[in-house]
Scaffold this active site. Structure first.
Site, short mmCIF file in Angstrom:
data_model
loop_
_atom_site.label_atom_id
_atom_site.label_comp_id
_atom_site.label_asym_id
_atom_site.label_seq_id
_atom_site.Cartn_x
_atom_site.Cartn_y
_atom_site.Cartn_z
CG ASP A 11 3.88 8.22 -5.78
OD1 ASP A 11 2.94 7.68 -6.38
OD2 ASP A 11 4.79 7.57 -5.24
CD GLU A 56 9.58 -9.27 -1.44
OE1 GLU A 56 10.41 -8.62 -0.77
OE2 GLU A 56 9.92 -10.06 -2.33
#
Length: 727
Positions: free
Chosen positions: A265, A468
């Site tokens: 990542d 969110e």
């Protein structure tokens, strides 16, 4: 003929004519391994290092073009221009239709190839223009507080695995030689918040939970030959996921035999020393990640491999073998082959946002919408005297998109979709009425009274990517994208109450969002409640199709909606005890698998091929499904297992089969499910699978087989028992 074989243009970064004949790595008749070794043998140590980072520069002397490995296609090609925007993955999961997800992936990858083909003809090679897509996100949505749960296929390992496999196979194509695009299973392996802590957090997990919940979907995708796996930011049981001996070497490479490449990542290798502080330098982090098998660094930490090589922390042989694994992907994509030799080079630009793909997006959105309540209010006629559409999300674009999205010139908002289907002569009015996440600044209310003059009011409420999402994405979130407040914004509930007070006609609540939320008051106030997720570019049309009865709702919840966070363990606790429908004892607001229809279904004639089975045997389960109502509709038949007499650490229920079926009124269909010995197994404390002796209850129905499902209006399912013999 030989010259024609190699003829190409520098737009594709390939040599031409006689030059190419001198470069074996450009010869498609050779094996990929031979070509990779030839190319590596021509590189300097510095060039090799740069090719192991996501922004791989051109090697002009070898005529190797630049390539950025980072691209996104979570629910459509993202961050790269105009593309078809499909529903967010949590919405795709609500379809319980992996064949449909495969169609979506096939469409996305067609568009990806067409966009890539167009870009390289112009020699455009920026980030988000390549063919290596860092999707799907197959983490388990174990806790509704995680802001990125919208990117996943929900809380169940079996559902996640089937959806993830469908996406990977649709992405990568079926050509025996070439990948259409390269998919990537992320974030390996135990990763689901908290977002704010992800760069230093240690997810501690038992071997039982690891193998029963967190790893099965990754294993399924490796078996489906996913090309890449992304290691996560966090630590798992003390080791950084991007330097984890057990996860990367023992499990992924040795036990599962994964042959593709491992990518970090972005800046996760830097986190090894900056966040987790497992080593004291950039060089140490780079060396450790390489030693553990990370082939591609998203970031620039691998620049330190030059010093690591000089100091003997890594060897040239290790670097070469790691780079060889990585470069195989570029060769499998055909990026070093002559233009036109790859069947995917011929995908035309006309597929991008084509009418067929728009229709597919609409179909997926329709099948994803979940009807949570209906007191006879729906469907509405298209010819009522007056409709009132209101709410903070009725005309908003961001609630169509979710996160990791492309752009589109024809986004259909909910207001637009509803307005397009109302008959001439009927009135429709709109006011936003209330702000998304805070009380109105202006106390004068001109909006709520409008419901009193309408024959039906449609209030579009909920949350959006402002509240969110990923760590830095959600601009209005005080919790770095996580949702530590389970309630809808209070101003929305107050507004809904005002609307209800002012009308005697149907009040329809439409709820947007990508995660569970407290809808208890919405359930109480509204006459009907529809959960529409983040439905993509055709979301408005899909909603109108449902509200006006062109299509019966058939979506099912891929996540449990608890009544409150008090029913759950602490967010940072990665134990599965008390989480998800499989281990949660408390009664939820809405159970996993729940979703109503405009018609009724009956399950009958449940039968098994044998009621006593040996531990190595399979059993076939049959059931008849009948549409007993008056409207054609899809239904999702769900099969659950419960090991009776098992200890309290075992799942209460486990989804082991599902099938989406379309039935006309009065029609029936016989369904069949095969339960293998693997599906009948449990996982012990050491993470080992075993088939226990004893009775197993098999339940088949349209929702989780609980009293709460029935109380909410789900029809009764059917169940039976089999016995697994001890010998």
């Amino acid at each position: 003929m030989q010259k024609l074989l190699f003829a190409s243009t520098l737009a594709f970064g390939i040599l031409t004519g006689a030059e190419a004949q001198q470069e074996p790595f450009l010869n498609p008749s050779l094996s990929i391994d031979a070509r990779v070794q030839d190319l590596i043998g021509r590189m300097t140590p510095e060039e090799k290092i740069y090719q192991m980072m996501n922004n791989s520069p051109a090697i002009k002397r070898l005529h190797v073009p630049e390539y950025d490995w980072w691209n996104e296609a979570l629910h459509g090609v993202a961050r790269s221009g105009i593309a078809t925007i499909f529903p967010q993955p949590i919405g795709m999961a609500a379809t319980f239709d992996d064949a449909l997800v495969h169609q979506v992936a096939d469409a996305i990858s067609d568009e990806a190839r067409a966009m890539y083909n167009a870009a390289v003809k112009k020699d455009y090679r920026p980030r988000f223009a390549g063919l290596t897509f860092w999707t799907p996100n197959i983490n388990i949505f174990r806790d509704p507080r995680w802001g990125r749960g919208e990117e996943t296929y929900g809380e169940d390992p079996y559902l996640t695995a089937r959806m993830g496999v469908a996406l990977v196979t649709g992405f990568q194509g079926s050509d025996p030689r070439y990948l259409k695009v390269a998919a990537c299973a992320k974030h390996y392996a135990v990763h689901s918040g908290p977002e704010r802590l992800r760069h230093q957090f240690d997810a501690e997990v038992s071997k039982k939970d690891l193998w029963e919940t967190y790893l099965p979907a990754f294993h399924a995708l490796v078996n489906a030959k996913v090309e890449a796996v992304m290691c996560a930011y966090n630590r798992t049981d003390g080791e950084a996921c991007c330097a984890n001996t057990y996860l990367l070497e023992d499990v992924l490479r040795k036990q599962w035999g994964f042959k593709g490449h491992i990518v970090s990542d972005c800046d996760a290798i830097a986190d090894i020393y900056e966040g987790h502080k497992l080593v004291n330098s950039k060089m140490g982090a780079a060396a450790l990640a390489l030693q553990r098998g990370v082939n591609l660094n998203c970031g620039d930490t691998y620049l330190a491999l030059g010093d690591a090589l000089k100091q003997g922390l890594v060897t040239q042989k290790l670097m070469d073998s790691s780079l060889a694994v990585l470069l195989r992907t570029r060769f499998k994509l055909g990026l070093f082959d002559p233009a036109g030799s790859n069947p995917y080079d011929r995908i035309p630009e006309s597929v991008i946002n084509s009418p067929e793909h728009r229709a597919l997006s609409r179909k997926v959105a329709e099948k994803s919408i979940v009807l949570l309540k209906n007191d006879g209010a729906l469907p509405l006629s298209t010819g009522l005297k007056k409709y009132y559409v209101t709410g903070p999300n009725a005309a908003a674009v961001d609630v169509l998109l979710g996160n990791y999205y492309g752009v589109n010139p024809q986004l259909v908002t909910f207001l637009e979709g509803l307005a397009a289907q109302v008959q001439p002569g009927s009135q429709m009015t709109y006011r936003q009425g209330v702000l998304l996440d805070r009380p109105n600044v202006n106390p004068i209310d001109w909006a709520s009274g409008e419901s009193g003059t309408a024959d039906a009011t449609i209030a579009v409420l909920g949350i959006s990517s402002l509240l969110e999402g990923e760590e830095g994405e959600s601009l209005a979130s005080p919790f770095a994208g996580d949702r530590l407040d389970y309630n809808l914004p209070a101003a929305q509930i107050d507004y809904l109450r005002k609307l209800k007070k002012n009308t005697r006609h149907p009040l329809i609540a439409v709820v947007t969002g990508g995660s569970p939320m407290n809808l208890a008051e919405v359930q109480e106030i509204a006459d009907a409640v529809l959960l529409v997720w983040y439905p993509g570019e055709e979301g408005g049309n899909a909603l109108a199709d449902i509200i006006f009865g062109k299509v019966s709702p058939s979506g099912k919840l891929p996540v449990t909606f608890p009544r409150s966070f008090e029913q759950l363990p602490a967010y940072e606790d990665y134990s599965m005890k008390g989480r998800t429908y499989r281990y949660m004892i408390a009664e939820p607001l809405y159970p996993f698998g729940f979703g109503l229809s405009y018609t009724q279904f009956a399950y009958s004639d449940l039968r098994v091929s044998k009621d006593r089975v040996h531990k190595d045997e399979s059993v076939t389960v049959g059931v008849t499904l009948t549409n007993t109502g008056k409207m054609a509709s899809d239904e999702v038949a769900e099969l659950y297992l419960t090991h009776e007499g098992a200890n309290d650490s075992e799942p209460l229920f486990a989804l082991k089969g599902f099938e989406r079926v379309s039935l006309a009124p009065g029609a029936s269909k016989k369904l069949s499910f095969v339960l293998t010995a693997e599906q009948l197994s449990l996982v012990d404390a050491n993470g080992k699978s075993f088939v226990p002796a004893g009775k197993v209850r098999i339940s088949v129905g349209g929702s989780l087989p609980t009293a709460r499902s029935v109380a909410l209006g789900a029809g009764q399912g059917v169940n039976t028992e089999i016995e697994i013999l001890s010998k």
